[in-house]
Design an enzyme around this catalytic site. Structure first.
Site, PDB file in Angstrom:
ATOM      1  N   LYS A  86       0.812  -1.219   0.000  1.00 32.30           N
ATOM      2  CA  LYS A  86       0.000   0.000   0.000  1.00 32.30           C
ATOM      3  C   LYS A  86       0.851   1.278   0.000  1.00 32.30           C
ATOM      4  O   LYS A  86       0.429   2.312  -0.497  1.00 32.30           O
ATOM      5  CB  LYS A  86      -0.947  -0.004   1.189  1.00 32.30           C
ATOM      6  CG  LYS A  86      -2.031  -1.055   1.029  1.00 32.30           C
ATOM      7  CD  LYS A  86      -3.373  -0.574   1.520  1.00 32.30           C
ATOM      8  CE  LYS A  86      -4.491  -1.468   1.029  1.00 32.30           C
ATOM      9  NZ  LYS A  86      -4.424  -2.817   1.620  1.00 32.30           N
ATOM     10  N   GLU A 108      -9.966   7.281   3.444  1.00 30.61           N
ATOM     11  CA  GLU A 108     -10.720   6.396   4.312  1.00 30.61           C
ATOM     12  C   GLU A 108      -9.920   5.104   4.455  1.00 30.61           C
ATOM     13  O   GLU A 108      -9.061   4.800   3.624  1.00 30.61           O
ATOM     14  CB  GLU A 108     -12.091   6.056   3.714  1.00 30.61           C
ATOM     15  CG  GLU A 108     -12.057   5.109   2.528  1.00 30.61           C
ATOM     16  CD  GLU A 108     -11.822   5.813   1.205  1.00 30.61           C
ATOM     17  OE1 GLU A 108     -12.069   7.046   1.146  1.00 30.61           O
ATOM     18  OE2 GLU A 108     -11.388   5.160   0.248  1.00 30.61           O
ATOM     19  N   SER A 379       1.649  -9.771  -0.840  1.00 33.20           N
ATOM     20  CA  SER A 379       1.313  -8.341  -0.786  1.00 33.20           C
ATOM     21  C   SER A 379       1.626  -7.702   0.562  1.00 33.20           C
ATOM     22  O   SER A 379       1.817  -6.492   0.647  1.00 33.20           O
ATOM     23  CB  SER A 379      -0.169  -8.137  -1.123  1.00 33.20           C
ATOM     24  OG  SER A 379      -0.983  -8.944  -0.290  1.00 33.20           O
TER      25      SER A 379
HETATM   26  C1  LIG Z   1      -5.244  -3.886   1.376  1.00 36.49           C
HETATM   27  C2  LIG Z   1      -4.493  -5.128   1.136  1.00 36.49           C
HETATM   28  C3  LIG Z   1      -4.823  -6.003   0.075  1.00 36.49           C
HETATM   29  C4  LIG Z   1      -6.011  -5.803  -0.838  1.00 36.49           C
HETATM   30  O1  LIG Z   1      -5.995  -4.652  -1.604  1.00 36.49           O
HETATM   31  P1  LIG Z   1      -5.744  -4.652  -3.185  1.00 36.49           P
HETATM   32  O2  LIG Z   1      -6.071  -3.281  -3.581  1.00 36.49           O
HETATM   33  O3  LIG Z   1      -6.646  -5.685  -3.792  1.00 36.49           O
HETATM   34  O4  LIG Z   1      -4.320  -4.998  -3.398  1.00 36.49           O
HETATM   35  C5  LIG Z   1      -4.034  -7.122  -0.122  1.00 36.49           C
HETATM   36  N1  LIG Z   1      -2.989  -7.407   0.686  1.00 36.49           N
HETATM   37  C6  LIG Z   1      -2.661  -6.616   1.725  1.00 36.49           C
HETATM   38  C7  LIG Z   1      -1.500  -7.002   2.577  1.00 36.49           C
HETATM   39  C8  LIG Z   1      -3.393  -5.452   1.984  1.00 36.49           C
HETATM   40  O5  LIG Z   1      -3.055  -4.671   3.028  1.00 36.49           O
END
Ligand SMILES: *Cc1c(COP(=O)(O)O)cnc(C)c1O
Length: 406
Positions: A86, A108, A379
């Protein structure tokens, strides 16, 4: 307001109230010019390197690969500052806000991850930061509220409606309209009215660019056979996919949260067969939305807070409908099993969201030829989820201890 293009085929657009037209138009007029400027690029690239810690590694998961039967590389967004992808987007948009002359950022947050990344970027750049968060979410994610406040953000409870993300979005948009001359609205996923899906994709495309280069360097210039990522709104997935969309031999695989299963009604499957997901408009753009027969947005569920959202980003809707990408689902239970397996095999605890990508990769691997090579996007890291995880795997830990004492 009539929706205006550009569209991702029949998805996307800009469905906004008249009051939002001026600030969205201002963003539209400025972002491409600013992003293309050399001074912006120098600043952004330097901060990605020295603040975020990029590039993130591409790690060959040898032990896990033996379980899968295919060769799996992990793209390590879990090692980025604040613990997830993010920050790539939050930092990029905070710089954009600054270049547009805005002194204040509103955003938000649901589970708090986007709020934390935004608060960090604003602290770094000296921008005032206001985060709207549902009152219920603030109680559930108290630690993230503390993190945001430590970094100087004002966290404002959204007390209307269900006191969750939807209500926080409404409050943030109201704030933006009222203070548009000084304020930038920093959106957290590949959603919202144009140009947000394009902006977020751009700032997350660093994931795919790096992964493609790193893979080629390790694998004699080759391309992977498939790339896999979890899909909430879709930002980490589109960031990874963007480097491979024009390479038809690379399979693109997104993984949605199936919660307790599609039949239970407790899930976040936007690409399912149940008919609960239809074309709709939410947060200014048109895409697949989970809704009841009256068009009311459905309550969603996932063990992974970042995947618990009723809408999927418009470009994913396009990639799904034109067949370029495939979307699998993983239940809460499958995600937990995948998380345990990866933790034990590799010493890497993925976020619950990322564990869905791992679970999806396990399913995908069964359909790939032996020797196939894939990239799984991790992610984020699992630290934020340890309370949930330890509640769910307590049984396993106790079993293990019991065995040892025999
Ligand atoms: C917020 C988040 C996601 C999901 O958001 P996308 O916009 O679909 O990438 C995925 N993995 C983590 C670790 C997150 O914090």
């Amino acid at each position: 307001m009539p929706a205006k293009g550009p569209w991702y085929d029949s998805f996307g657009g800009s469905f906004i109230a008249e009051t939002l037209s001026p600030p969205v138009a201002e963003l539209n007029e400025s972002y491409e010019r600013i992003i293309a400027s050399e001074s912006f690029q120098q600043r952004y690239q330097a901060l990605l390197k020295h603040y975020v810690g990029r590039q993130t590694p591409l790690t060959l998961a040898e032990n896990f690969s033996r379980h899968l039967g295919v060769k799996a590389y992990l793209k390590r967004e879990d090692l980025a500052h604040t613990g997830a992808h993010k920050i790539n987007n939050a930092l990029g948009q905070a710089l954009l806000a600054q270049a547009m002359g805005k002194r204040r950022v509103v955003a938000e947050t649901g589970a708090g991850q986007h709020g934390v990344a935004t608060a960090a970027a604003c602290a770094l750049l000296g921008i005032e930061c206001v985060i709207y968060m549902g009152l219920r979410d603030m109680q559930r994610q108290a630690l993230n509220v503390q993190r945001m406040r430590l970094m100087g953000a004002t966290v404002v409870p959204a007390e209307g409606g269900s006191q969750t993300l939807k209500d926080a979005i409404n409050d943030a948009l109201r704030d933006w309209v009222a203070h548009a001359d000084t304020t930038y609205y920093l959106l957290g996923s590949a959603l919202g009215p144009h140009p947000y899906p394009a902006i977020v994709r751009y700032f997350q495309s660093v994931i795919g660019k790096e992964a493609r280069q790193q893979f080629a360097a390790l694998e004699d210039g080759a391309l992977p056979d498939a790339v896999v990522a979890c899909v909430g709104g879709g930002s980490n997935a589109i960031g990874l996919f963007s480097a491979f969309i024009d390479e038809p031999q690379v399979k693109l695989c997104g993984v949605e949260a199936a919660g307790q299963g599609e039949a239970s009604g407790l899930h976040s499957i936007r690409f399912g067969d149940s008919g609960q997901s239809r074309l709709g408009v939410l947060q200014g753009c048109q895409s697949y939305v989970l809704q009841d027969e009256h068009g009311q947005i459905m309550e969603t569920h996932s063990i992974a807070p970042g995947l618990d959202y009723a809408m999927v980003g418009p470009e994913h809707a396009q990639l799904r409908d034109n067949g370029r990408a495939q979307y699998l689902q993983a239940t809460d239970e499958e995600a937990i099993d995948a998380l345990k397996l990866l933790s034990r095999c590799e010493g890497i605890i993925p976020a619950l969201e990322s564990a869905h990508a791992v679970a999806g990769a396990i399913k995908l691997a069964k359909r790939l030829p032996a020797g196939a090579r894939i990239i799984i996007n991790i992610s984020g890291r699992g630290d934020k989820d340890m309370e949930t995880i330890s509640r769910l795997v307590a049984d396993t830990v106790q079993e293990g201890e019991a065995n040892e004492s025999h």
